[in-house]
Design a protein around this motif. Structure first.
Motif, PDB file in Angstrom:
ATOM      1  N   ILE A   2      -0.296  11.366  20.562  1.00 20.69           N
ATOM      2  CA  ILE A   2       0.260  11.386  21.916  1.00 20.69           C
ATOM      3  C   ILE A   2      -0.774  10.891  22.917  1.00 20.69           C
ATOM      4  N   ARG A   3      -2.019  11.324  22.725  1.00 25.65           N
ATOM      5  CA  ARG A   3      -3.090  10.900  23.631  1.00 25.65           C
ATOM      6  C   ARG A   3      -3.293   9.390  23.566  1.00 25.65           C
ATOM      7  N   TYR A   4      -3.234   8.846  22.367  1.00 22.70           N
ATOM      8  CA  TYR A   4      -3.384   7.397  22.178  1.00 22.70           C
ATOM      9  C   TYR A   4      -2.263   6.640  22.895  1.00 22.70           C
ATOM     10  N   ILE A   5      -1.009   7.140  22.753  1.00 19.07           N
ATOM     11  CA  ILE A   5       0.136   6.480  23.383  1.00 19.07           C
ATOM     12  C   ILE A   5       0.024   6.545  24.906  1.00 19.07           C
ATOM     13  N   LEU A 294       2.742   0.629  17.010  1.00 16.19           N
ATOM     14  CA  LEU A 294       2.984   0.267  15.612  1.00 16.19           C
ATOM     15  C   LEU A 294       1.677   0.183  14.836  1.00 16.19           C
ATOM     16  N   TYR A 295       0.616  -0.327  15.487  1.00 19.50           N
ATOM     17  CA  TYR A 295      -0.706  -0.363  14.860  1.00 19.50           C
ATOM     18  C   TYR A 295      -1.114   1.016  14.369  1.00 19.50           C
ATOM     19  N   ALA A 296      -0.928   2.005  15.258  1.00 17.45           N
ATOM     20  CA  ALA A 296      -1.388   3.356  14.951  1.00 17.45           C
ATOM     21  C   ALA A 296      -0.671   3.934  13.734  1.00 17.45           C
ATOM     22  N   TYR A 297       0.585   3.532  13.533  1.00 15.50           N
ATOM     23  CA  TYR A 297       1.320   4.010  12.368  1.00 15.50           C
ATOM     24  C   TYR A 297       0.905   3.260  11.104  1.00 15.50           C
ATOM     25  N   ILE A 298       0.631   1.969  11.234  1.00 13.81           N
ATOM     26  CA  ILE A 298       0.231   1.180  10.061  1.00 13.81           C
ATOM     27  C   ILE A 298      -1.176   1.547   9.610  1.00 13.81           C
ATOM     28  N   ARG A 303      -6.001   4.885  15.951  1.00 13.01           N
ATOM     29  CA  ARG A 303      -5.773   5.891  16.995  1.00 13.01           C
ATOM     30  C   ARG A 303      -7.002   6.761  17.224  1.00 13.01           C
ATOM     31  N   TYR A 304      -7.928   6.802  16.250  1.00 11.80           N
ATOM     32  CA  TYR A 304      -9.124   7.611  16.389  1.00 11.80           C
ATOM     33  C   TYR A 304     -10.340   6.791  16.792  1.00 11.80           C
TER      34      TYR A 304
END
Length: 305
Positions: A2-5, A294-298, A303-304
């Protein structure tokens, strides 16, 4: 996550704000629309009255503040040429442009990715040589040149497709291919480069030593790891295609936003130009925000980072 988004969403808002400033200033440099809106016999006093009604006599900072407030309310002004809200005029033309852009991008992906994968797997083969020629032609020639060539060959000489118009699949095929060839060439070259790098990596060699089938290596290991740069490039191509659609729409008489912007600039229709570029910037920003998510899911490492 959530923070990344939220972080990416904030960056997108800043981008949109900067775009609105650039749009606002450039539009004001085009010229005074009152010269076109009033008849030739109008006096300078008449122009001053119209300028006051349109808010053009206020300081630029005040005009920009009003523009931002109206933007948040969904009010992007009135088109003096169409006598309609500028946003309605733009949205009416947006559908054909999105149809053309998405079809062209789909053509680029469906042609570029398989060609790139085959070229990387079978380097220096017949398909690789054909793909190289395809890529060079696609990157070297602009879409408007392909448009003219396609009309000459497929519409005039062979009579396979109509020369212009909108409303059927036959009207869509030529402009979509003319616009999408550039993206297909770029996607093919990037796919080939990424796949070649992954195919030479140590973990692919180890998978081969373990006896993993070649198709599984290509599909599950190589293609998946080569996916990130391809997604980045494809998302950028969406914005490039929307911009490049201007010439294609004009040649094929396609009733899209690009053609609308050209006509509005010629007629100094401030509101329509501002609305069209603003809507385009919002769409492009949202597409890039979606790609970041989408990057964060792939790849969860993003995201970190």
């Amino acid at each position: 996550m959530i923070r990344y988004i939220l972080k990416r969403f904030g960056q997108s808002l800043v981008t949109v704000l900067l775009v609105t400033i650039i749009i606002f200033l450039i539009i004001r440099l085009i010229g005074d629309p009152t010269h076109l809106m009033l008849p030739p016999e109008a006096t300078e006093a008449d122009r001053q009255v119209l300028r006051h009604q349109m808010g053009l006599d206020k300081p630029l900072i005040v005009q920009y503040g009003i523009y931002l407030l109206d933007l948040f309310r969904g009010n992007l002004g009135m088109s003096y040429r169409f006598a309609l809200p500028a946003l309605d005029v733009v949205l009416h033309a947006l559908g054909p442009t999105l149809l053309l852009t998405v079809t062209a991008l789909a053509f680029g992906i469906l042609i570029g990715v398989p060609l790139g994968v085959i070229s990387a797997v079978r380097r220096d083969g017949v398909v690789d040589q054909i793909a190289t020629v395809f890529g060079v032609l696609g990157q070297a020639a602009p879409p408007f040149l392909f448009s003219l060539l396609f009309i000459r060959l497929f519409s005039i000489e062979l009579s396979w497709f109509p020369t212009s118009g909108y409303g059927s699949i036959s009207n869509l095929i030529l402009p979509a291919i003319a616009l999408g060839w550039y993206s297909a060439a770029g996607i093919m070259r990037l796919t080939r480069s990424s796949m070649s790098e992954v195919m030479d990596s140590e973990y692919v060699k180890l998978a081969r030593i373990k006896g993993v089938p070649e198709r599984t290596i290509i599909r599950k290991h190589a293609l998946r790891n080569a996916l990130l740069p391809m997604i980045t490039f494809t998302s950028l191509q969406f914005g490039i295609l929307m911009g490049g659609a201007v010439s294609v729409e004009f040649i094929f008489a396609w009733p899209g936003v690009g053609r609308l912007i050209l006509e509005s600039i010629s007629n100094l229709d401030y509101a329509v130009v501002q609305a069209a570029v603003t809507v385009g910037a919002l769409i492009f920003t949202l597409v890039n925000l979606g790609v970041d998510i989408l990057y964060a899911y792939i790849d969860p490492r993003i995201r970190y980072a």
